[in-house]
Design an enzyme around this catalytic site. Structure first.
Site, mmCIF file in Angstrom:
data_model
loop_
_atom_site.group_PDB
_atom_site.id
_atom_site.type_symbol
_atom_site.label_atom_id
_atom_site.label_comp_id
_atom_site.label_asym_id
_atom_site.label_seq_id
_atom_site.Cartn_x
_atom_site.Cartn_y
_atom_site.Cartn_z
ATOM 1 N N THR A 93 1.981 6.839 0.205
ATOM 2 C CA THR A 93 2.063 5.484 0.739
ATOM 3 C C THR A 93 3.339 5.292 1.545
ATOM 4 O OG1 THR A 93 0.727 4.594 -1.065
ATOM 5 C CG2 THR A 93 2.185 3.046 0.067
ATOM 6 N N HIS A 134 -2.637 2.477 -0.691
ATOM 7 C CA HIS A 134 -1.854 2.744 -1.897
ATOM 8 C C HIS A 134 -2.129 4.148 -2.416
ATOM 9 C CE1 HIS A 134 -4.704 2.843 -5.375
ATOM 10 N NE2 HIS A 134 -5.508 2.253 -4.515
ATOM 11 N N CYS A 135 -1.231 4.616 -3.281
ATOM 12 C CA CYS A 135 -1.456 5.851 -4.044
ATOM 13 C C CYS A 135 -1.137 5.533 -5.502
ATOM 14 C CB CYS A 135 -0.651 7.016 -3.474
ATOM 15 S SG CYS A 135 1.120 6.712 -3.303
ATOM 16 N N THR A 136 -0.566 6.466 -6.244
ATOM 17 C CA THR A 136 -0.307 6.202 -7.659
ATOM 18 C C THR A 136 0.975 5.399 -7.865
ATOM 19 O OG1 THR A 136 -1.528 8.157 -8.394
ATOM 20 C CG2 THR A 136 0.110 7.267 -9.906
#
Length: 263
Positions: free
Chosen positions: A161, A153-155
């Site tokens: 992602t 995941h990222c933000t």
């Protein structure tokens, strides 16, 4: 020799849309999994993707129920420090800095074009920046060899992602229109969290900043086409990018395919 995938990974039930992690998805898609060119299906319950991993208590229980073994956090160090992941019982957390940008990086901008150029730089970095390629290679190596299931995941779960998911679905043999539709699905899945952020922009910066920051808040065909165009110009195709750009040997790529594809 890399470990072979576990064929005993159970096919999980369909994931509900979580209010606190609204871009949580199975990389394989829903139902029987995305079809592949050779008549197979992408195996569900192996790799998951998400946005910021700060679930509320109810959503934490659902995430824990997935039995995740490894969580790959693709965010920058400053993003992690500002909003650390909530610990998931049973999952090892790993930080792999794939750089990228946040909406805050565009706060000094005055036109949408400035924000768009910043996003275009992110997608060029996927192809050309050595540190980003190294980070992506590390993630893919770990996805190929570490215990399943895993999540990355990222933000917002849409760019860094999204690019990793594009690579995985390509390796699985999914057709390009399906890969593109899956990439663009982030706009739909993040609608609620994006609306909350838009309200924060209006309240803190004024309504005039919404169109300025919009290019940072969404994914577009243009962003994906830019990255794929850079791949084609530099490495001929995604296979060349994975092999020569990311330096992944055949055994890693084969292990990923084996984990991804169900006959």
């Amino acid at each position: 020799m890399l470990p072979s995938p576990s064929d005993t990974v159970p096919s999980p039930p369909e994931l509900p849309e979580l209010g606190s992690v609204d871009n949580l998805r199975d990389v394989a898609g829903s139902g029987e999994g995305y079809p592949t060119r050779d008549g197979g299906r992408v195996r569900r319950g192996v790799f998951y993707r998400a946005n910021l991993l700060r679930p509320d208590d109810d959503d934490l229980a659902l995430l824990t129920g997935l039995g995740l073994r490894v969580v790959h956090d693709l965010r920058r160090a400053d993003e992690v420090a500002a909003h650390p992941d909530r610990e998931l019982p049973g999952a090892e957390w790993r930080h792999v800095d794939v750089l990228g940008v946040a909406a805050d990086d565009a706060l000094g901008f005055t036109t949408p074009e400035e924000s768009r150029r910043m996003m275009e730089a992110v997608y060029r970095d996927f192809v050309h920046r050595p540190s980003v390629r190294d980070a992506l290679a590390r993630v893919l190596r770990d996805l190929a060899s570490d215990p399943l299931p895993q999540l990355f995941h990222c933000t917002a779960g849409k760019d860094r992602t999204g690019w990793v998911a594009v690579l995985l679905l390509h390796l699985a043999g999914v057709e390009e229109p399906t890969i593109r539709a899956d990439y663009l699905l982030s706009n739909e899945r993040t609608a609620a969290s994006r609306a909350r952020y838009e309200r924060m922009i209006v309240e803190g910066l004024g309504e005039q900043m919404l169109p300025v920051l919009e290019p940072v808040l969404v994914v577009t065909d243009d962003y994906l086409d830019l990255a794929l165009g850079e791949v084609a110009a530099t490495y001929s195709d995604l296979d060349g990018y994975l092999r020569d750009g990311l330096g992944l040997p055949d055994d890693v790529l084969d292990a990923l395919r084996e984990r991804l594809v169900a006959a």
